[in-house]
Design an enzyme around this catalytic site. Structure first.
Site, PDB file in Angstrom:
ATOM      1  N   CYS A   1       4.756  -6.299   1.692  1.00 50.88           N
ATOM      2  CA  CYS A   1       3.466  -6.607   2.322  1.00 50.88           C
ATOM      3  C   CYS A   1       2.861  -7.785   1.563  1.00 50.88           C
ATOM      4  O   CYS A   1       2.601  -7.669   0.357  1.00 50.88           O
ATOM      5  CB  CYS A   1       2.561  -5.373   2.229  1.00 50.88           C
ATOM      6  SG  CYS A   1       0.884  -5.644   2.839  1.00 50.88           S
TER       7      CYS A   1
ATOM      8  N   CYS B   1       3.338 -12.562   6.969  1.00 50.94           N
ATOM      9  CA  CYS B   1       2.947 -11.144   7.027  1.00 50.94           C
ATOM     10  C   CYS B   1       4.198 -10.429   7.514  1.00 50.94           C
ATOM     11  O   CYS B   1       4.857 -10.903   8.449  1.00 50.94           O
ATOM     12  CB  CYS B   1       1.796 -10.947   8.013  1.00 50.94           C
ATOM     13  SG  CYS B   1       1.502  -9.225   8.478  1.00 50.94           S
TER      14      CYS B   1
HETATM   15  N1  DGL Z   1       2.303  -6.282   6.619  1.00 50.38           N
HETATM   16  C1  DGL Z   1       1.248  -6.749   5.798  1.00 50.38           C
HETATM   17  C2  DGL Z   1       1.449  -8.130   5.249  1.00 50.38           C
HETATM   18  O1  DGL Z   1       2.569  -8.522   5.030  1.00 50.38           O
HETATM   19  C3  DGL Z   1      -0.174  -6.364   6.083  1.00 50.38           C
HETATM   20  C4  DGL Z   1      -0.660  -6.178   7.465  1.00 50.38           C
HETATM   21  C5  DGL Z   1      -2.002  -5.487   7.502  1.00 50.38           C
HETATM   22  O2  DGL Z   1      -2.043  -4.305   7.143  1.00 50.38           O
HETATM   23  O3  DGL Z   1      -2.997  -6.142   7.840  1.00 50.38           O
HETATM   24  O4  DGL Z   1       0.521  -8.852   4.984  1.00 50.38           O
END
Ligand code: DGL
Length: 258
Positions: free
Chosen positions: A70, A182
């Protein structure tokens, strides 16, 4: 011992999928913070608290390394987590550096798509100011994509319309690379390939993160290298329907993400 992957929701499955391909003889654990997804529209303090709680739960499992799959959680919490835990912790960051390198000869621009929190944070701003000396990088927050992805809505007409609206202010002929900053966004790769001009490369941060993971585990002699692979799913609210959704998301990623 399992290699743990952590994300706010199903996005990190895009990284897990690649890890399972590259390391087919390891055992994995995937943890989604279903109680608090999405992270990218929340405050830094809230996300730091949520990430620490989630990693506390993960650390009670037999884990050889933790991948913070993430970008948002990495930018907020990685230094703090590394202070607390001894296990190797590998983060993600938007692949701005490889994107700039790809465009060096063409002189084309780079468009980074990420959550509002990632783009606001000093980690990202420092990265860009360190390596973008020619001012070639533009950023575009796309928080809605996380919600769409969590609903497994990744290739409908609604998604196509959404992308067209978001890209409308940009002259895409100026761009050579789009960075998926993301881990939810690679789920939209096949739609993006249809929408963006063929000359635009689409990159994400999985490769760098997984190289680092493999290197760390092999240095520590912690790669299992056994005959088969096992995967354990966990989420912070323990909802069986969400565990099922994660399984579905892994299958879906085969179709829309690669
Ligand atoms: N998948 C996450 C990222 O790579 C976060 C997405 C979220 O929860 O807003 O930033």
């Amino acid at each position: 011992m399992r290699i743990a992957f952590f994300d706010s929701g199903i996005g990190g499955i895009s990284v897990l999928h690649e890890a399972m391909k590259q390391l087919p003889h390891e055992d994995f654990l995937y943890f989604a913070d279903t109680l608090h997804v999405p992270y990218g529209t929340k405050s830094k303090d809230e996300v730091l608290t949520f990430v620490k709680q989630a990693v506390e739960t993960i650390s009670k499992e037999e884990v050889s390394a933790l991948v913070i799959a993430c970008n948002t959680a990495t930018s907020i919490a990685i230094s703090e987590l590394r202070r607390i835990y001894d296990m190797p912790i590998i983060g993600m960051e938007p692949a701005v550096k490889p994107a700039l390198a790809m465009n060096r000869s063409s002189g084309k621009r780079v468009l980074v798509l990420a959550t509002p929190l990632t783009l606001k944070e000093s980690k990202y701003r420092e990265l860009v100011s360190r390596i973008d000396d020619m001012g070639m990088v533009d950023s575009l927050p796309m928080p809605e994509l996380v919600q769409f992805c969590e609903q497994l809505n990744v290739d409908s007409q609604q998604i196509i319309d959404y992308f067209h609206a978001q890209f409308a202010p940009f002259d895409l002929s100026l761009y050579g690379t789009v960075v998926l900053g993301c881990t939810h966004y690679p789920f939209f790769r096949s739609v993006l390939k249809k929408i963006l001009p063929d000359s635009i490369h689409i990159v994400d941060g999985s490769a760098g993160t997984l190289n680092r993971l493999t290197q760390l585990l092999s240095d520590r002699d912690q790669l299992l290298g056994k005959g088969h692979s096992d995967l354990k799913w966990m989420c912070s609210d323990g909802n069986p329907a969400y565990l099922e959704k994660m399984r579905k998301a892994l299958q879906l990623f085969e179709v829309v993400g690669v």
